[in-house]
Design a protein around this motif. Structure first.
Motif, mmCIF file in Angstrom:
data_model
loop_
_atom_site.group_PDB
_atom_site.id
_atom_site.type_symbol
_atom_site.label_atom_id
_atom_site.label_comp_id
_atom_site.label_asym_id
_atom_site.label_seq_id
_atom_site.Cartn_x
_atom_site.Cartn_y
_atom_site.Cartn_z
ATOM 1 N N LYS A 117 -3.476 4.579 6.950
ATOM 2 C CA LYS A 117 -3.873 3.911 8.122
ATOM 3 C C LYS A 117 -5.346 3.153 7.886
ATOM 4 O O LYS A 117 -5.633 2.046 8.369
ATOM 5 C CB LYS A 117 -3.965 4.631 9.179
ATOM 6 C CG LYS A 117 -2.314 5.199 9.908
ATOM 7 C CD LYS A 117 -1.469 3.869 9.901
ATOM 8 C CE LYS A 117 -0.267 4.328 10.208
ATOM 9 N NZ LYS A 117 0.836 3.342 10.325
ATOM 10 N N ILE A 118 -6.201 4.052 7.558
ATOM 11 C CA ILE A 118 -7.590 3.445 7.057
ATOM 12 C C ILE A 118 -7.351 2.184 6.112
ATOM 13 O O ILE A 118 -7.927 1.300 6.251
ATOM 14 C CB ILE A 118 -8.486 4.641 6.444
ATOM 15 C CG1 ILE A 118 -8.639 5.584 7.562
ATOM 16 C CG2 ILE A 118 -9.673 3.925 5.951
ATOM 17 C CD1 ILE A 118 -9.526 6.659 7.115
ATOM 18 N N ILE A 119 -6.886 2.415 5.009
ATOM 19 C CA ILE A 119 -6.830 1.378 4.013
ATOM 20 C C ILE A 119 -6.034 0.134 4.498
ATOM 21 O O ILE A 119 -6.613 -1.041 4.518
ATOM 22 C CB ILE A 119 -5.832 1.636 2.940
ATOM 23 C CG1 ILE A 119 -6.571 2.764 2.131
ATOM 24 C CG2 ILE A 119 -5.444 0.603 2.109
ATOM 25 C CD1 ILE A 119 -5.858 3.596 1.161
ATOM 26 N N VAL A 120 -4.735 0.187 5.416
ATOM 27 C CA VAL A 120 -4.144 -0.968 6.064
ATOM 28 C C VAL A 120 -5.207 -1.381 6.969
ATOM 29 O O VAL A 120 -5.057 -2.915 7.139
ATOM 30 C CB VAL A 120 -2.750 -0.134 6.900
ATOM 31 C CG1 VAL A 120 -2.357 -1.467 7.673
ATOM 32 C CG2 VAL A 120 -1.845 0.160 5.711
ATOM 33 N N ASN A 121 -5.705 -0.850 7.797
ATOM 34 C CA ASN A 121 -6.699 -1.388 8.815
ATOM 35 C C ASN A 121 -7.806 -2.040 8.096
ATOM 36 O O ASN A 121 -8.010 -3.180 8.636
ATOM 37 C CB ASN A 121 -7.374 -0.315 9.730
ATOM 38 C CG ASN A 121 -8.173 -0.635 10.902
ATOM 39 O OD1 ASN A 121 -7.776 -1.787 11.457
ATOM 40 N ND2 ASN A 121 -9.447 -0.226 11.161
ATOM 41 N N VAL A 158 0.913 -1.172 -0.005
ATOM 42 C CA VAL A 158 -0.171 -0.077 0.142
ATOM 43 C C VAL A 158 0.767 1.133 0.165
ATOM 44 O O VAL A 158 1.613 1.388 0.923
ATOM 45 C CB VAL A 158 -1.122 0.075 1.228
ATOM 46 C CG1 VAL A 158 -1.740 1.353 1.263
ATOM 47 C CG2 VAL A 158 -2.002 -1.282 1.134
ATOM 48 N N ALA A 159 0.871 1.917 -1.171
ATOM 49 C CA ALA A 159 1.648 3.130 -1.270
ATOM 50 C C ALA A 159 0.782 4.336 -1.111
ATOM 51 O O ALA A 159 -0.189 4.726 -2.089
ATOM 52 C CB ALA A 159 2.310 3.347 -2.322
ATOM 53 N N GLU A 160 0.653 5.048 -0.177
ATOM 54 C CA GLU A 160 -0.182 6.262 0.153
ATOM 55 C C GLU A 160 0.585 7.388 0.892
ATOM 56 O O GLU A 160 1.035 6.975 2.238
ATOM 57 C CB GLU A 160 -1.505 5.866 0.859
ATOM 58 C CG GLU A 160 -2.524 6.774 1.322
ATOM 59 C CD GLU A 160 -2.729 7.861 0.350
ATOM 60 O OE1 GLU A 160 -2.551 9.158 0.412
ATOM 61 O OE2 GLU A 160 -3.725 7.640 -0.378
ATOM 62 N N ASP A 161 0.663 8.604 0.474
ATOM 63 C CA ASP A 161 1.293 9.617 1.278
ATOM 64 C C ASP A 161 0.597 10.237 2.482
ATOM 65 O O ASP A 161 1.188 10.784 3.354
ATOM 66 C CB ASP A 161 1.947 10.645 0.272
ATOM 67 C CG ASP A 161 0.782 11.521 -0.196
ATOM 68 O OD1 ASP A 161 -0.260 10.741 -0.806
ATOM 69 O OD2 ASP A 161 1.120 12.611 -0.518
#
Length: 121
Positions: free
Chosen positions: A16-20, A7-10
């Protein structure tokens, strides 16, 4: 063994939302704050999916996708592009790199997970 997703997001909150969401769905996650950091994960290890933001510092999503596609080991990895981008030429540049899906931010969690699950089949 769970699927491994980069997941690449600056934007830290978005990442954190995506990872969760993905972690709760049982996926193993490797995080990156930009394209250069994400590219370090493409070191020969088995990866199942790349989810990248378009607009990031140091290396944007289109550049990251291009670099990943150049690597024979990852040339066919599914790629989901997250973005708020509206400029037609930037959209076309990403589409030319053979992405799997384009996801407009903000997105609904259920719809996002359906796209991820479909990309990983």
């Amino acid at each position: 063994m769970s699927k491994k997703i980069v997941v690449a997001e600056d934007f830290n909150v978005s990442r954190k939302i995506i990872v969760n969401l993905l972690s709760k769905a049982g996926y193993s996650i490797l995080e990156a704050a930009d394209g250069q950091e994400a590219l370090q994960h493409f070191d020969g290890q088995d990866l199942d999916l790349l989810i990248t933001d378009y607009n990031m510092p140091n290396m944007d999503g289109a550049e990251l996708i291009s670099e990943v596609r150049k690597n024979e080991h990852y040339s066919y990895i599914p790629i989901l592009l997250l973005t708020t981008e509206v400029k037609e030429e930037k959209i076309q540049k990403a589409l030319d790199e053979d992405i799997t899906a384009w996801i407009k931010k903000p997105f609904q969690a259920d719809g996002f997970l359906k796209i991820v699950n479909r990309a990983l089949k």
